[in-house]
Each structure stands twice: as C-alpha cells, then as structure tokens.
Design a protein around this motif. Structure first.
Motif, short mmCIF file in Angstrom:
data_model
loop_
_atom_site.label_atom_id
_atom_site.label_comp_id
_atom_site.label_asym_id
_atom_site.label_seq_id
_atom_site.Cartn_x
_atom_site.Cartn_y
_atom_site.Cartn_z
N THR A 115 0.83 -1.19 0.00
CA THR A 115 0.00 0.00 0.00
C THR A 115 0.88 1.26 0.00
O THR A 115 2.09 1.20 0.23
CB THR A 115 -0.95 0.01 1.23
OG1 THR A 115 -1.88 1.08 1.09
CG2 THR A 115 -0.18 0.17 2.53
N LEU A 116 0.24 2.39 -0.26
CA LEU A 116 0.91 3.69 -0.19
C LEU A 116 -0.16 4.77 -0.13
O LEU A 116 -1.32 4.52 -0.46
CB LEU A 116 1.83 3.91 -1.40
CG LEU A 116 1.19 3.90 -2.78
CD1 LEU A 116 0.61 5.25 -3.16
CD2 LEU A 116 2.19 3.47 -3.83
N GLU A 117 0.24 5.94 0.30
CA GLU A 117 -0.68 7.08 0.24
C GLU A 117 0.01 8.22 -0.49
O GLU A 117 1.24 8.37 -0.42
CB GLU A 117 -1.12 7.50 1.65
CG GLU A 117 0.01 7.96 2.52
CD GLU A 117 -0.37 8.06 3.99
OE1 GLU A 117 -1.19 7.26 4.46
OE2 GLU A 117 0.20 8.94 4.65
N VAL A 118 -0.80 9.00 -1.19
CA VAL A 118 -0.24 10.04 -2.05
C VAL A 118 -1.20 11.23 -2.08
O VAL A 118 -2.43 11.05 -2.03
CB VAL A 118 0.03 9.48 -3.47
CG1 VAL A 118 -1.23 8.94 -4.12
CG2 VAL A 118 0.70 10.50 -4.37
N GLU A 127 -7.87 2.71 -3.89
CA GLU A 127 -8.94 2.00 -3.16
C GLU A 127 -9.69 2.89 -2.18
O GLU A 127 -10.78 2.53 -1.75
CB GLU A 127 -8.37 0.79 -2.41
CG GLU A 127 -7.87 -0.30 -3.35
CD GLU A 127 -7.72 -1.65 -2.67
OE1 GLU A 127 -8.11 -1.79 -1.50
OE2 GLU A 127 -7.17 -2.56 -3.33
N ALA A 128 -9.10 4.01 -1.78
CA ALA A 128 -9.78 4.85 -0.79
C ALA A 128 -9.24 6.27 -0.85
O ALA A 128 -8.17 6.53 -1.42
CB ALA A 128 -9.58 4.28 0.61
N VAL A 129 -10.02 7.18 -0.24
CA VAL A 129 -9.62 8.58 -0.14
C VAL A 129 -9.72 9.00 1.33
O VAL A 129 -10.74 8.71 1.98
CB VAL A 129 -10.54 9.49 -0.98
CG1 VAL A 129 -10.14 10.96 -0.84
CG2 VAL A 129 -10.53 9.07 -2.45
N ASP A 186 -6.52 15.99 0.15
CA ASP A 186 -6.89 14.58 0.34
C ASP A 186 -5.69 13.67 0.11
O ASP A 186 -4.82 13.97 -0.72
CB ASP A 186 -7.98 14.16 -0.66
CG ASP A 186 -9.29 14.90 -0.44
OD1 ASP A 186 -9.44 15.58 0.60
OD2 ASP A 186 -10.17 14.79 -1.32
N ALA A 187 -5.70 12.53 0.82
CA ALA A 187 -4.75 11.46 0.52
C ALA A 187 -5.48 10.38 -0.25
O ALA A 187 -6.60 10.00 0.11
CB ALA A 187 -4.20 10.87 1.81
N TRP A 235 -3.31 0.44 -3.44
CA TRP A 235 -2.83 -0.91 -3.13
C TRP A 235 -2.39 -1.60 -4.41
O TRP A 235 -3.00 -1.42 -5.47
CB TRP A 235 -3.95 -1.76 -2.50
CG TRP A 235 -4.21 -1.47 -1.06
CD1 TRP A 235 -5.09 -0.56 -0.55
CD2 TRP A 235 -3.59 -2.10 0.08
NE1 TRP A 235 -5.06 -0.58 0.83
CE2 TRP A 235 -4.16 -1.52 1.24
CE3 TRP A 235 -2.63 -3.11 0.23
CZ2 TRP A 235 -3.78 -1.91 2.53
CZ3 TRP A 235 -2.26 -3.50 1.51
CH2 TRP A 235 -2.83 -2.89 2.64
N LYS A 236 -1.37 -2.39 -4.26
CA LYS A 236 -0.98 -3.33 -5.31
C LYS A 236 -1.11 -4.71 -4.67
O LYS A 236 -0.36 -5.03 -3.74
CB LYS A 236 0.46 -3.09 -5.76
CG LYS A 236 0.95 -4.00 -6.86
CD LYS A 236 2.37 -3.60 -7.26
CE LYS A 236 3.04 -4.64 -8.16
NZ LYS A 236 2.42 -4.73 -9.49
N ARG A 237 -2.09 -5.47 -5.14
CA ARG A 237 -2.39 -6.74 -4.51
C ARG A 237 -2.01 -7.89 -5.43
O ARG A 237 -2.30 -7.84 -6.63
CB ARG A 237 -3.89 -6.82 -4.17
CG ARG A 237 -4.35 -5.72 -3.20
CD ARG A 237 -5.74 -6.02 -2.70
NE ARG A 237 -6.31 -4.91 -1.92
CZ ARG A 237 -6.15 -4.76 -0.61
NH1 ARG A 237 -5.41 -5.60 0.07
NH2 ARG A 237 -6.72 -3.74 0.02
N SER A 238 -1.43 -8.90 -4.83
CA SER A 238 -0.99 -10.03 -5.65
C SER A 238 -2.17 -10.92 -6.04
O SER A 238 -2.10 -11.67 -7.00
CB SER A 238 0.02 -10.88 -4.87
OG SER A 238 -0.66 -11.52 -3.82
N GLY A 239 -3.24 -10.86 -5.21
CA GLY A 239 -4.38 -11.73 -5.48
C GLY A 239 -4.18 -13.11 -4.90
O GLY A 239 -5.06 -13.96 -4.99
#
Ligand SMILES: CC(C)(COP(=O)(O)OP(=O)(O)OC[C@H]1O[C@@H](n2cnc3c(N)ncnc32)[C@H](O)[C@@H]1OP(=O)(O)O)[C@@H](O)C(=O)NCCC(=O)NCCS
Length: 162
Positions: free
Chosen positions: A113-116, A135-137, A148-149, A153-157
């Motif tokens: 995950t990360l926030e930007v 995925e979210a704000v 806003d942030a 997510w980068k999910r492998s699944g």
C-alpha cells in the motif's frame, strides 16, 4: 548501469542500501520533496529498523533519489520515494520502484500500500504504471497545504483472507 550518450562521460547509476554517510543528502531530499520532511534522527532510525529497507540511487557518488519500504506482518508499505528535482524524468523513479518490488518479491510480500497527495500527478502516474490501484480517499489528510490522501494498493491476489 551506465547512462549518457556521445562524447559525454557515462554516468554510473546504482541503487545501494542507505548508509550513514548518505543521511545528509537524504535529509536534503526530504526537505526538497515533502511538506512533512523526516528529521535526520528519523532517517537514521531506518538504518537499524527491522521493518524498513531504504535505498539511495546514486549517479556516480551523488545521491539523486531514495526510497523506503516498510514491511509489517507480511504487508508492505511504500513509505517514501523521491528523486531530486534536477534528476527527474530520467527513469530513476522507475528504478527505485523496481528495486522495491524486487524486495517485496524476495520477502514474499503479497500486498503493498501507499498514500499520495491527490494532486501529485507524477507520483500517481508512476504508481499506476506499476499496477497500484486507488482504493480509498482520506479527506483533508495532508496539511501544508490541506489536501486529500489517495490510498493505493498493489495486490498479488494470492491472499485468501481478505
Ligand atoms: C514521483 C517521482 C519519484 C518520479 O521520479 P522520476 O525519476 O521523475 O520518474 P521516472 O523518470 O522514472 O518516470 C516514471 C514514470 O512516472 C511518471 N511521471 C514522471 N514524471 C511525470 C510527470 N511530470 N508527469 C506525469 N507523469 C510523470 C510517468 O508514468 C513515468 O513513466 P514514463 O516515463 O514511462 O511515462 C518524482 O517526481 C519525485 O521525486 N517527486 C517528489 C517526491 C514525491 O512526490 N514522491 C511521492 C510521494 S507519495
């Protein structure tokens, strides 16, 4: 890796683990790039933290960028990625991202995950280019200026427990 063309001297570009001697240059990058710049003490803690990996990207001996990746309970967070303003657009952000993703693979980290900041178009384009999805704000998460942030997510699944 070498960069450069024609008669120009070729630059040696490498990504290496953060060392104590790099801290002043990384602190300068923090001040240049982030409104909540990390202190030298906080950066120093990265050297001994069992959660964190941090790398610097050097052109010859000059620090041009750095990144910090944190893994807690098998989940990864891209905490920092930054390239000096004068060195942007040369693919260094990509190199730092690829180093981080290689680390994630080696450590069997499936989700990152990360926030930007919502207005940070260059960083958002970089993240999306590597498969991160919004995925979210978090409304008004950042200060100086308030903004806003976006949570990516980068999910492998691979995980079945979500
Ligand atoms: C985000 C950052 C690390 C990118 O570094 P960089 O070395 O310039 O990136 P690269 O040259 O490797 O470019 C990689 C990709 O990022 C995106 N990108 C980079 N600069 C961009 C710009 N000005 N506008 C839009 N997209 C951009 C593109 O997708 C680019 O891929 P492409 O060249 O194939 O189109 C850099 O802009 C930076 O340090 N910004 C300040 C710190 C920061 O905001 N960090 C992120 C905090 S969440």
């Amino acid at each position: 890796m070498a960069a450069g063309t024609g008669t120009q001297k070729e630059l040696c570009v490498q990504i290496v683990d953060l060392q104590p001697g790099d801290l002043p240059a990384v602190r300068a990058l923090e001040l240049e790039c982030f409104s909540d710049a990390w202190s030298e003490k906080l950066l120093q803690d990265l050297l001994t933290s069992s959660w964190d990996k941090a790398w610097v990207l050097k052109e010859d001996e000059t620090v041009c960028g750095y990144s910090n990746f944190r893994v807690i309970a098998g989940e990864g967070e891209l905490m920092r990625i930054a390239v000096h303003g004068a060195c942007r657009g040369r693919g260094y952000g990509r190199l730092l991202m690829e180093r981080l993703l290689r680390e994630a693979e080696e450590e069997n980290v499936e989700d990152i995950t990360l926030e930007v900041r919502a207005s940070n178009a260059p960083a958002i384009a970089l993240y999306e280019a590597y498969g991160f999805q919004k995925e979210a704000v978090r409304k008004n998460y950042y200060s100086g200026p308030t903004e806003d942030a976006l949570i990516y997510w980068k999910r492998s699944g691979k995980s079945i427990d979500r």
